[in-house]
Design a protein around this motif. Structure first.
Motif, PDB file in Angstrom:
ATOM      1  N   ALA A   1     -67.744  79.949  18.214  1.00 15.47           N
ATOM      2  CA  ALA A   1     -67.859  80.187  19.893  1.00 15.47           C
ATOM      3  C   ALA A   1     -68.710  79.987  20.386  1.00 15.47           C
ATOM      4  CB  ALA A   1     -66.726  81.506  19.805  1.00 15.47           C
ATOM      5  N   ARG A   2     -70.019  80.578  20.114  1.00 11.65           N
ATOM      6  CA  ARG A   2     -71.445  80.885  20.837  1.00 11.65           C
ATOM      7  C   ARG A   2     -71.872  79.172  20.709  1.00 11.65           C
ATOM      8  NH1 ARG A   2     -74.049  85.124  17.692  1.00 11.65           N
ATOM      9  NH2 ARG A   2     -73.020  86.611  17.267  1.00 11.65           N
ATOM     10  N   ARG A   3     -71.289  78.712  20.659  1.00 10.39           N
ATOM     11  CA  ARG A   3     -71.947  77.041  21.163  1.00 10.39           C
ATOM     12  C   ARG A   3     -70.521  76.223  21.574  1.00 10.39           C
ATOM     13  NH1 ARG A   3     -72.714  75.549  15.140  1.00 10.39           N
ATOM     14  NH2 ARG A   3     -72.629  73.334  15.862  1.00 10.39           N
ATOM     15  N   GLY A   4     -69.455  77.158  21.367  1.00  8.64           N
ATOM     16  CA  GLY A   4     -68.557  75.976  22.650  1.00  8.64           C
ATOM     17  C   GLY A   4     -67.271  77.306  22.768  1.00  8.64           C
ATOM     18  N   SER A   5     -66.060  76.415  22.586  1.00  8.03           N
ATOM     19  CA  SER A   5     -65.119  77.053  23.414  1.00  8.03           C
ATOM     20  C   SER A   5     -64.493  78.672  21.920  1.00  8.03           C
ATOM     21  CB  SER A   5     -64.248  76.475  24.188  1.00  8.03           C
ATOM     22  OG  SER A   5     -63.543  75.490  22.970  1.00  8.03           O
ATOM     23  N   TRP A   6     -63.940  79.113  22.909  1.00  3.50           N
ATOM     24  CA  TRP A   6     -63.482  79.816  21.241  1.00  3.50           C
ATOM     25  C   TRP A   6     -62.328  78.981  20.323  1.00  3.50           C
ATOM     26  CZ3 TRP A   6     -64.466  84.866  18.662  1.00  3.50           C
ATOM     27  CH2 TRP A   6     -65.804  85.383  19.489  1.00  3.50           C
ATOM     28  N   ARG A   7     -61.354  78.348  21.296  1.00  3.94           N
ATOM     29  CA  ARG A   7     -60.554  77.723  20.996  1.00  3.94           C
ATOM     30  C   ARG A   7     -60.905  76.616  19.872  1.00  3.94           C
ATOM     31  NH1 ARG A   7     -56.845  74.211  25.209  1.00  3.94           N
ATOM     32  NH2 ARG A   7     -58.559  73.030  25.781  1.00  3.94           N
ATOM     33  N   TRP A   8     -61.781  76.076  19.987  1.00  4.12           N
ATOM     34  CA  TRP A   8     -62.539  74.589  19.686  1.00  4.12           C
ATOM     35  C   TRP A   8     -62.986  75.320  18.412  1.00  4.12           C
ATOM     36  CZ3 TRP A   8     -67.824  74.787  18.044  1.00  4.12           C
ATOM     37  CH2 TRP A   8     -68.352  73.824  17.330  1.00  4.12           C
ATOM     38  N   ALA A   9     -63.869  76.627  17.969  1.00  2.52           N
ATOM     39  CA  ALA A   9     -63.930  77.669  17.302  1.00  2.52           C
ATOM     40  C   ALA A   9     -62.985  78.173  15.872  1.00  2.52           C
ATOM     41  CB  ALA A   9     -64.838  78.946  17.445  1.00  2.52           C
ATOM     42  N   PHE A  10     -61.800  77.813  16.393  1.00  2.00           N
ATOM     43  CA  PHE A  10     -60.804  78.254  15.702  1.00  2.00           C
ATOM     44  C   PHE A  10     -60.624  77.151  15.202  1.00  2.00           C
ATOM     45  CE2 PHE A  10     -55.943  79.194  15.073  1.00  2.00           C
ATOM     46  CZ  PHE A  10     -55.805  80.216  14.572  1.00  2.00           C
ATOM     47  N   PHE A  11     -60.498  76.409  15.789  1.00  2.00           N
ATOM     48  CA  PHE A  11     -59.489  74.757  15.165  1.00  2.00           C
ATOM     49  C   PHE A  11     -60.930  74.295  14.286  1.00  2.00           C
ATOM     50  CE2 PHE A  11     -56.054  75.323  18.315  1.00  2.00           C
ATOM     51  CZ  PHE A  11     -54.966  74.645  18.094  1.00  2.00           C
ATOM     52  N   SER A  12     -61.937  74.659  14.428  1.00  2.00           N
ATOM     53  CA  SER A  12     -63.755  73.582  12.938  1.00  2.00           C
ATOM     54  C   SER A  12     -62.644  74.460  12.199  1.00  2.00           C
ATOM     55  CB  SER A  12     -64.210  74.009  14.623  1.00  2.00           C
ATOM     56  OG  SER A  12     -64.621  73.163  15.587  1.00  2.00           O
ATOM     57  N   VAL A  13     -63.015  75.488  13.239  1.00  2.00           N
ATOM     58  CA  VAL A  13     -62.216  77.103  11.367  1.00  2.00           C
ATOM     59  C   VAL A  13     -61.365  76.375  10.531  1.00  2.00           C
ATOM     60  CG1 VAL A  13     -62.772  79.536   9.496  1.00  2.00           C
ATOM     61  CG2 VAL A  13     -64.516  78.505  11.581  1.00  2.00           C
ATOM     62  N   LEU A  14     -60.185  76.776  10.755  1.00  2.00           N
ATOM     63  CA  LEU A  14     -58.437  75.996  10.897  1.00  2.00           C
ATOM     64  C   LEU A  14     -58.843  74.359   9.748  1.00  2.00           C
ATOM     65  CD1 LEU A  14     -55.990  76.946   9.818  1.00  2.00           C
ATOM     66  CD2 LEU A  14     -55.169  76.377  12.119  1.00  2.00           C
ATOM     67  N   GLY A  15     -59.323  73.533  10.413  1.00  2.00           N
ATOM     68  CA  GLY A  15     -59.178  72.140   9.939  1.00  2.00           C
ATOM     69  C   GLY A  15     -59.905  72.399   9.266  1.00  2.00           C
ATOM     70  N   LYS A  16     -61.236  72.728   8.331  1.00  2.00           N
ATOM     71  CA  LYS A  16     -61.661  72.936   7.639  1.00  2.00           C
ATOM     72  C   LYS A  16     -60.418  72.628   6.198  1.00  2.00           C
ATOM     73  CE  LYS A  16     -65.383  71.920   8.752  1.00  2.00           C
ATOM     74  NZ  LYS A  16     -64.638  71.713   9.824  1.00  2.00           N
TER      75      LYS A  16
END
Length: 330
Positions: free
Chosen positions: A289-304
């Motif tokens: 989230a420090r590199r982008g939005s919290w939403r993007w960070a959450f789905f980036s991790v979930l998408g793994k």
């Protein structure tokens, strides 16, 4: 004494002034109004437009013909891939080949000025064989999944390693490498660019608006399947070309989406404190989230987790000698 005209110079100037021949290959299935918008945007910018249909039942074939496109209908008794459809379009152009071909999906719409900008980029980069620009989602506000796709399309400007489904390409360069690999169910464009690069061709992304895209993702399941398909592409790309071709993406998917859950489960079974290892996931979301939005960070991790499933599915298919069918999200 009157000097004879320099016919050689005139011929050279004539060749330089001759407009480049640009055709288009559009692929689609049941795209409806999106296909009509795609074809309308191409009108007047292309010498020929080839539409390759993959078993539509919504009248797309008749609509494309009415819009002036030449239609190729794939034999759907054979295994379908987008790469196979693209190759069919290229084959239809081979008898009277253009200098450049705009590859575009039927759910996309060409932006005004794109062809001129891309041709100028080819002039500026003589070794270029592929020029791509900015693809944007037409409706990013409709769902979080569309918004995530719009972020995904925003890749760095300059010399690139790959393009997406939309790009202007040198037709002769595509023919030299045999076009797309029709056996790939995903990731066919990076594979193509890898082979083009091996022959000295360059792929450039320029700062120009290229296409509108309509992902039409409104449900979680669509996004999950799309992420799963990405994981399959990562694993297959790495298996084909080595770790420098999506190796990091494959490793991250397997670690976060498969390896760490197993470790957490085993640790939790051994000792209750072992379940604390699951805190690695919120920690990773916070870090991203420090590199982008919290939403993007959450789905980036979930998408793994979805990517890991896709990658493991590829490896299982390799083990049992069976190729995976399409992973479609629409």
């Amino acid at each position: 004494m009157t000097q004879a005209p320099d016919c050689t110079a005139d011929a050279t100037d004539s060749r330089m002034a001759r407009p480049a021949l640009v055709d288009a290959v559009v692929i689609g299935r049941n795209e409806g109004a999106r296909l009509l918008a795609c074809l309308a945007a191409l009108h007047g910018h292309m010498r020929r437009v080839i539409y390759v249909d993959s078993g539509s039942v919504d009248g797309s074939v008749a609509a494309a013909r009415a819009a002036g496109a030449e239609v190729v209908e794939l034999d759907m008794r054979q295994p379908f891939t987008a790469a196979r459809a693209r190759n069919a379009g290229l084959a239809a152009l081979a008898q009277d080949p253009p200098e450049f071909v705009q590859m575009i999906d039927g759910d996309c719409e060409l932006r005004p000025g794109w062809i001129a900008a891309a041709l100028a980029a080819f002039t500026a980069h003589p070794a270029a064989v592929v020029i791509c620009g900015r693809r944007r989602e037409r409706f990013p506000y409709v769902s979080v999944y569309n918004a995530l796709a719009d972020l995904e399309w925003d890749t760095p400007i300059g010399l690139a390693r790959a393009c997406g489904g939309d790009a202007l390409m040198r037709f002769a360069a595509l023919q030299e490498v045999g076009g797309y690999d029709p056996t790939l169910i995903a990731g066919e464009e990076p594979d193509l660019c890898r082979r083009l690069g091996a022959r000295g061709g360059e792929i450039w992304r320029i700062e120009a608006e290229m296409t509108w895209h309509d992902a039409a993702m409104t449900r979680f399941g669509q996004w999950w399947r799309r992420s799963q398909r990405a994981g399959h592409a990562f694993a297959e790309g790495t298996a084909r070309h080595g770790f420098d071709h999506w190796g990091r993406e494959t490793r991250r998917a397997l670690i976060w989406g498969a390896g760490l859950p197993v470790v957490i489960f085993l640790a939790g079974v051994i000792h209750p404190l072992g379940w604390c290892l699951a805190l690695a996931y919120p920690a990773q979301v916070t870090r991203l989230a420090r590199r982008g939005s919290w939403r993007w960070a959450f789905f980036s991790v979930l998408g793994k987790f979805a990517e890991a499933r896709g990658a493991l599915g590829f490896y299982l298919g390799q083990l049992i000698g069976r190729r995976r069918g399409l992973i479609e999200y629409k």
